[in-house]
Enzyme design. Sequence first.
Site: not given
Ligand SMILES: Cc1cc2nc3c(=O)[nH]c(=O)nc-3n(C[C@H](O)[C@H](O)[C@H](O)COP(=O)(O)O)c2cc1C
Length: 485
Positions: A285, A176
């Site tokens: 959240d 986000r």
């Molecule tokens: C709607 C939504 C919002 C998200 N917001 C965040 C966020 O603000 N920060 C975060 O670290 N992960 C957030 N996530 C989870 C990550 O997208 C998830 O952990 C993903 O694996 C991150 O990619 P990475 O593994 O390449 O870091 C969110 C997931 C969803 C579905």
Amino acid sequence: MAFADLREFVAHLEKAGQLRRISAPVSRDLEITEITDRVSKRAGDDNVALLFENVEGCSMPLLINAFGSPARMAAALGVEALDDLSARVAKLLDLRMPGTLFDKLRRLGDLFDLAKAGPKRVRSAPCQEVVETANPSLAALPALRCWPGDAGRYITLPMVFTRDPATRARNVGMYRLQVYDERTLGMHWQIHKGSAEHHRVAAERGNPRMEVAIALGGDPVSIYAGSAPLPPGVDEMVFAGWLRGSGVPMVACKTVDLEVPAEAEIVLEGWVDPAERRLEGPFGDHTGYYSLARDYPVFHLQAVTRRKSPIYPTTIVGRPPQEDYWLGKATERIFLPIIRLLLPEVIDMNMPAEGVFHNLVIVSIKKRYPGQARKVMFALWGLGLMMLAKNILIVSEHVDVQNLSEVAWRATGNVDPKRDLVLVEGPADDLDHSALRHRFGGKLGIDATEKTEADGIGQPWPEEIVMTPEIRERVTRRWADYGLS
Ligand SMILES: Cc1cc2nc3c(=O)[nH]c(=O)nc-3n(C[C@H](O)[C@H](O)[C@H](O)COP(=O)(O)O)c2cc1C
Ligand SMILES: [Mn+2]
């Protein structure tokens, strides 16, 4: 069938009666949240995607809840049902030497699918129909103020693109973004996540700037891929290409050395200074609570590229269940075969909405030896983002983990707290407000499998009550005779 872009997906949802257009003027401050929260908590066909065509003060239409049901989530990923995802991944991971010629050819087909998964570089792209470099601004985006206590407006469904400054490997994450002003965003990548690691490497190398591109919209598989917890170094765009059955068309950004999906609606190009931090949050959240305001990196905008008439995709998170639950469910189904490859005793798993992903993981296992439930817990706590799981509940193979009533019955009945609880501590989810301290806390493993002599029981373990097949068959056959309808 994979959709080429967000418009195709919207058209599909509309045709399937899964989308409503709202032409009444609505405020992006709280009103859209309240409408969407009510709709996303409805059951069945009343839970629809929403396209707000008249967001007060904004000309872009806003799409929300597009992934917010099992049917829409499956459609987004080109499958009939979310369980089909497990079958596809299992097929890919099947490394047995094929026997017959037919099997060999089929296997070749699977590998061919994988070979086609690589992103396709294109030179011109819909997401660059309009290029704004002179005076870029976030002002046109209908970013929502989601909840009353939020610190501001937020972009909530982005694909954030970064590269590892050392290896140049790509990462895409859904993180986000708090809108501070027309040129700056709070960058909420949590410490355990892929791009946070890139950021750490950039800081270690003393790089003054780390380039970032943020894509909004695009084909639904790519959007989903940003939320998938792939191992570090595994390219979300290759994963998306494999899921789609064809490589994602990617275009070079205009001002940064990154590529973005050509079919995106809007792209924000810019950079993060590895040394800069700014207070981000509070934000209502997905735990159902506000995450606290904390220091996070800052994104500086240097260009906006977009379609001529873009659709702005977004979501809200809050008390479950909401749209993000279905994004998580897709991940659960995709990762089940991978977990089973590493832990062959695992049968099924469920991360129920009430557990907001990290709070509760229910796993069924085929148990052969004492301590096996503990082995599975410890393995999961060592596996990627599963490290953040706060409560892991293990049940026997015959228990339907998707049936929470059955799980509650088995778990309370089969557990002696003295023998069956495992209390450890380790990394905690960034958003876990109950953790001992930020990002570190206790974890509970519960062995709710049936116990045997080998588990050290002090009294014989009873048999479960089941009727004989003969009587069941007889009663089924004679049901009409009883006048019970
Ligand atoms: C709607 C939504 C919002 C998200 N917001 C965040 C966020 O603000 N920060 C975060 O670290 N992960 C957030 N996530 C989870 C990550 O997208 C998830 O952990 C993903 O694996 C991150 O990619 P990475 O593994 O390449 O870091 C969110 C997931 C969803 C579905
Ligand atoms: Mn990643």
